[in-house]
Design a protein around this motif. Sequence first.
Motif, PDB file in Angstrom:
ATOM      1  N   ALA A 110      -1.686  -7.546   6.359  1.00 36.80           N
ATOM      2  CA  ALA A 110      -2.720  -6.518   6.203  1.00 36.80           C
ATOM      3  C   ALA A 110      -3.950  -6.823   7.050  1.00 36.80           C
ATOM      4  O   ALA A 110      -4.829  -5.970   7.192  1.00 36.80           O
ATOM      5  CB  ALA A 110      -3.123  -6.392   4.734  1.00 36.80           C
ATOM      6  N   ASP A 153      -7.658  -1.509  10.834  1.00 35.79           N
ATOM      7  CA  ASP A 153      -7.907  -0.670   9.653  1.00 35.79           C
ATOM      8  C   ASP A 153      -7.362  -1.285   8.366  1.00 35.79           C
ATOM      9  O   ASP A 153      -7.446  -0.668   7.311  1.00 35.79           O
ATOM     10  CB  ASP A 153      -7.330   0.745   9.859  1.00 35.79           C
ATOM     11  CG  ASP A 153      -5.813   0.759   9.955  1.00 35.79           C
ATOM     12  OD1 ASP A 153      -5.178  -0.316   9.821  1.00 35.79           O
ATOM     13  OD2 ASP A 153      -5.242   1.838  10.146  1.00 35.79           O
ATOM     14  N   ARG A 165      -3.974  -5.257  11.688  1.00 37.69           N
ATOM     15  CA  ARG A 165      -4.587  -4.071  12.275  1.00 37.69           C
ATOM     16  C   ARG A 165      -6.057  -3.991  11.877  1.00 37.69           C
ATOM     17  O   ARG A 165      -6.435  -4.444  10.797  1.00 37.69           O
ATOM     18  CB  ARG A 165      -3.882  -2.805  11.756  1.00 37.69           C
ATOM     19  CG  ARG A 165      -2.539  -2.533  12.364  1.00 37.69           C
ATOM     20  CD  ARG A 165      -1.796  -1.494  11.538  1.00 37.69           C
ATOM     21  NE  ARG A 165      -2.534  -0.266  11.415  1.00 37.69           N
ATOM     22  CZ  ARG A 165      -2.301   0.847  12.119  1.00 37.69           C
ATOM     23  NH1 ARG A 165      -1.311   0.872  12.991  1.00 37.69           N
ATOM     24  NH2 ARG A 165      -3.023   1.931  11.948  1.00 37.69           N
ATOM     25  N   PHE A 167       2.354   5.052   6.192  1.00 37.63           N
ATOM     26  CA  PHE A 167       1.634   4.025   5.442  1.00 37.63           C
ATOM     27  C   PHE A 167       1.948   4.136   3.945  1.00 37.63           C
ATOM     28  O   PHE A 167       2.313   5.213   3.467  1.00 37.63           O
ATOM     29  CB  PHE A 167       0.125   4.170   5.652  1.00 37.63           C
ATOM     30  CG  PHE A 167      -0.297   3.997   7.078  1.00 37.63           C
ATOM     31  CD1 PHE A 167      -0.380   2.729   7.639  1.00 37.63           C
ATOM     32  CD2 PHE A 167      -0.584   5.103   7.873  1.00 37.63           C
ATOM     33  CE1 PHE A 167      -0.759   2.565   8.968  1.00 37.63           C
ATOM     34  CE2 PHE A 167      -0.964   4.938   9.207  1.00 37.63           C
ATOM     35  CZ  PHE A 167      -1.046   3.671   9.763  1.00 37.63           C
ATOM     36  N   GLU A 180       3.641  -0.449  -0.897  1.00 36.45           N
ATOM     37  CA  GLU A 180       3.652  -1.613   0.001  1.00 36.45           C
ATOM     38  C   GLU A 180       4.812  -2.561  -0.328  1.00 36.45           C
ATOM     39  O   GLU A 180       5.514  -3.041   0.563  1.00 36.45           O
ATOM     40  CB  GLU A 180       2.346  -2.420  -0.120  1.00 36.45           C
ATOM     41  CG  GLU A 180       1.074  -1.696   0.257  1.00 36.45           C
ATOM     42  CD  GLU A 180       0.859  -1.548   1.763  1.00 36.45           C
ATOM     43  OE1 GLU A 180       1.797  -1.791   2.541  1.00 36.45           O
ATOM     44  OE2 GLU A 180      -0.265  -1.178   2.147  1.00 36.45           O
ATOM     45  N   ARG A 210      -4.424  -1.721   7.371  1.00 38.53           N
ATOM     46  CA  ARG A 210      -3.226  -1.102   6.807  1.00 38.53           C
ATOM     47  C   ARG A 210      -1.977  -1.688   7.447  1.00 38.53           C
ATOM     48  O   ARG A 210      -1.941  -1.990   8.633  1.00 38.53           O
ATOM     49  CB  ARG A 210      -3.262   0.409   7.034  1.00 38.53           C
ATOM     50  CG  ARG A 210      -4.492   1.051   6.357  1.00 38.53           C
ATOM     51  CD  ARG A 210      -4.284   2.517   6.103  1.00 38.53           C
ATOM     52  NE  ARG A 210      -4.236   3.289   7.326  1.00 38.53           N
ATOM     53  CZ  ARG A 210      -4.023   4.621   7.332  1.00 38.53           C
ATOM     54  NH1 ARG A 210      -3.840   5.280   6.182  1.00 38.53           N
ATOM     55  NH2 ARG A 210      -4.004   5.288   8.459  1.00 38.53           N
ATOM     56  N   ARG A 211      -0.942  -1.816   6.638  1.00 38.64           N
ATOM     57  CA  ARG A 211       0.341  -2.277   7.154  1.00 38.64           C
ATOM     58  C   ARG A 211       1.158  -1.067   7.596  1.00 38.64           C
ATOM     59  O   ARG A 211       1.312  -0.115   6.829  1.00 38.64           O
ATOM     60  CB  ARG A 211       1.096  -3.047   6.060  1.00 38.64           C
ATOM     61  CG  ARG A 211       0.627  -4.489   5.944  1.00 38.64           C
ATOM     62  CD  ARG A 211       0.995  -5.082   4.594  1.00 38.64           C
ATOM     63  NE  ARG A 211       0.029  -4.710   3.562  1.00 38.64           N
ATOM     64  CZ  ARG A 211       0.068  -5.135   2.307  1.00 38.64           C
ATOM     65  NH1 ARG A 211       1.040  -5.947   1.918  1.00 38.64           N
ATOM     66  NH2 ARG A 211      -0.845  -4.753   1.433  1.00 38.64           N
TER      67      ARG A 211
END
Lengths: 342, 342, 342
Positions: free
Chosen positions: B235, B240, B238, B281, B215, B242-243
């Motif tokens: 973060a 979920d 979204r 990701f 990340e 995730r970025r």
Amino acid sequence: MTAKTDPGRFFEDYRLGQTIRHAVPRTLAEGERALYHALYPQRFALNSSDAFALDCGLDGSPMDALAVFHTVFGKTVPDISINAVANLGYAEGRFLRPVFAGDTLRSESEVIGLKQTSSGTSGVVWVRTTGFDQNGDAVLTFVRWVMVRKRDADAPAPETHVPDLATSVAPQDLILPEGLTFADYDFGLAGSPHRAGDYAVGETIDHVDAVTIEEAEHMLATRLWQNTAKVHFDATHRDDGRRLIYGGHVISMARALSFNGLANAQVILAINGGAHANPCFAGDTLRAWSEVLDRADLAPGIAALRLRTVATRGHPFALRDEAGKYLPDVLLDFDYWVAMPG
Amino acid sequence: MTAKTDPGRFFEDYRLGQTIRHAVPRTLAEGERALYHALYPQRFALNSSDAFALDCGLDGSPMDALAVFHTVFGKTVPDISINAVANLGYAEGRFLRPVFAGDTLRSESEVIGLKQTSSGTSGVVWVRTTGFDQNGDAVLTFVRWVMVRKRDADAPAPETHVPDLATSVAPQDLILPEGLTFADYDFGLAGSPHRAGDYAVGETIDHVDAVTIEEAEHMLATRLWQNTAKVHFDATHRDDGRRLIYGGHVISMARALSFNGLANAQVILAINGGAHANPCFAGDTLRAWSEVLDRADLAPGIAALRLRTVATRGHPFALRDEAGKYLPDVLLDFDYWVAMPG
Amino acid sequence: MTAKTDPGRFFEDYRLGQTIRHAVPRTLAEGERALYHALYPQRFALNSSDAFALDCGLDGSPMDALAVFHTVFGKTVPDISINAVANLGYAEGRFLRPVFAGDTLRSESEVIGLKQTSSGTSGVVWVRTTGFDQNGDAVLTFVRWVMVRKRDADAPAPETHVPDLATSVAPQDLILPEGLTFADYDFGLAGSPHRAGDYAVGETIDHVDAVTIEEAEHMLATRLWQNTAKVHFDATHRDDGRRLIYGGHVISMARALSFNGLANAQVILAINGGAHANPCFAGDTLRAWSEVLDRADLAPGIAALRLRTVATRGHPFALRDEAGKYLPDVLLDFDYWVAMPG
């Protein structure tokens, strides 16, 4: 094992009026400038573009004012706050001249206040820190106060002296970078049409964007400023196994986020105050909002806004509860003056 | 809360033929060059060594072509893709002159195509973006198209105009950096004995190496290019948690990995096209492979290869399923021209 | 798939007396210097401040000696250790002239020893590596030896030749940077009052500070030095899914931590030896301690200390068990000479 290691000062080691010359001068150059842009979502045109800065009458793009602040601050840590329990506040911060790539900074602090706490195991130390460049010219001065542990609880308390500090820097004490002009200012390139006059005192701005913070990033930043506080780097230092993020990292993040809504706030001129309301940890997602506190004309075409920028890890516009206490999601309450087209 | 924050443009805000001048010029210097080497396993000698670049007839080591691309691209994000649903493609990308440390870049985009989607809630916008240096000379031009949401689903659809785009840049339109020569090229120092003539059209190369992405790294990179898309940094954006990694980060990673097998592919001249086949990701381990698509002579001793470089997080040589759809492990399919010793 | 990818050399590919010229020259500049300060808690004044370095008689702040070491070392990886099973040791490392921002480094290695292991599936290769600048002047030379796999276990064993290596570099072979003087040395700015003469042979120092290591950081560092060993970057490479941290990252971390107790140890002159006692992984919290092994006068006002600096992830002063084996928490045992005020 010998005593070559510096244990830092404890409360009873400070004397009112004492001047401490801090170690390790530091050259800031193109690399630090690039890293500042990698570490923070920084877009203010004056720091981003040499060409833009030349058009504003400067000799090139100055180092970000907060990079200067962090560097000057970082040098004080081994002498002032390595044994600190808490970083209590800032006041009377003034940027005195811009720093350019290649300049070397060092710091000095004068002890301007001392007050032992009622428990007798620690005390508050006020220092006025000044950063100097390689020519000996002062580039930044600010006051901060910290609560420092005593080495020996039985050491006698010093005479209490609490300095009289201004709530904010007066507009007539703000110093513009030499040569600065917004006469040919390109609002399109800068990213916003809004002049100082377009902001009303009391107006608030949600800066919209958000950044989730990683351990690697805050440590890269904090090392870059040669800040040596263990708590930022050593996951075994706190009982909860978490590294506390350097408060200045939050200041820089909030300032960079403020671009969206304050793109023409090109130059930080003064730091009136700042509170690290709650600790920040990796994994926190930072948001920021600002409030216009005051406005002043400084020179033809140049005005100052006094801003409060607040960093939160929750909903925008959070600040205090009914009792006046900062809400748990508020990380920073930062009060400063910026110069922008008038 | 006031309207000082830029919400970005929605589909109905674009007009065919409109020119958008993007904000925040950016100086690239030695620091960005070093960060490029820290962020990507970059070893192409022309970008790594001033001495090597001087021996190739240049005034010094140019900034990596992809650093230029990311910077020019990054400036367009707040105006073009901040409200985009998808980044659909690239075409007709040409590097027009090298960028050296100290140059300042800004971007402009012309709207060259518009097509509302059948649902009526979004539309595709084609723009031709050009990057300029501080002298106003164009350094890069490329077309990209994105699907952008409408603010108001009831806004009338614009007349559909789909631009006619070349499948690939024609060899005669490739521009070599002024002064470039491989007459005294040192294959030993460059890391490979293979000239353009040693590569056969249709040949494929497994670049062998792999990198697991973090990340902190993709955020450092994406900030460095002043790309402001929330989805890369926040973060909480979204569902979920995730970025989404900036597609350009994957391009740079794949290009850097391609050194092992293409060490003499010193200069990217053109971007013919590119598909971000699947999202990337943190935690993904990237591999890359390339296919030689075409070859052309450009100047005495200098030839161009047209390459497809594919980034995958799985086995090498994955590309499409039987139905022609990208396999789920394929992240990038990138089509470009490089210059190398002929 | 074709054979354009470099598989690296195997044991049977080395010949005694063979010289290998390593690929990809690399310019080190202001950006690498800044990154070094971001990656390591580096505070030695000579590397931190141009002004301090000028006062010490140099033309500016030299690149950190370990940045030079990592760069010269990194170039050897694809030719020497890409198929290595183990990095066994260093000896006779000498820094021959300082490297300044803008210098370009390349590396060459001579095979000075070969010995097939008893199993017949691998062998030990000794190389003497020299780094050169853009003028062809040698800046660093060192010996290292690695165990390298054989491609073909049936390949004949070479004649065994084990080079005769010095236990440590003799003081008369240490080379001071041209012009270096500590005549006007500012101990206050440097951060410690202790001269070489204040350290006793046998004295040990706990450097107190600690750093928890992140994946992103060691990969940024290792890429910066263009070290291509898969095991540092590819989380799928080892069965346990962990990336092994480049041993040089631990050396730099330990050296930077040693500031607290050795702040005046400004210049690394020689590397006598080094053992990467146990592998280091992200999440480890590094501490360091040093022992003074020897002392020598070099020039008026300049003395050398021979130091052992040990990095551990556990309690300070850990080293070996009763059988003489490194304790599991010991990561590095590094033996080197530094110059400091005499």
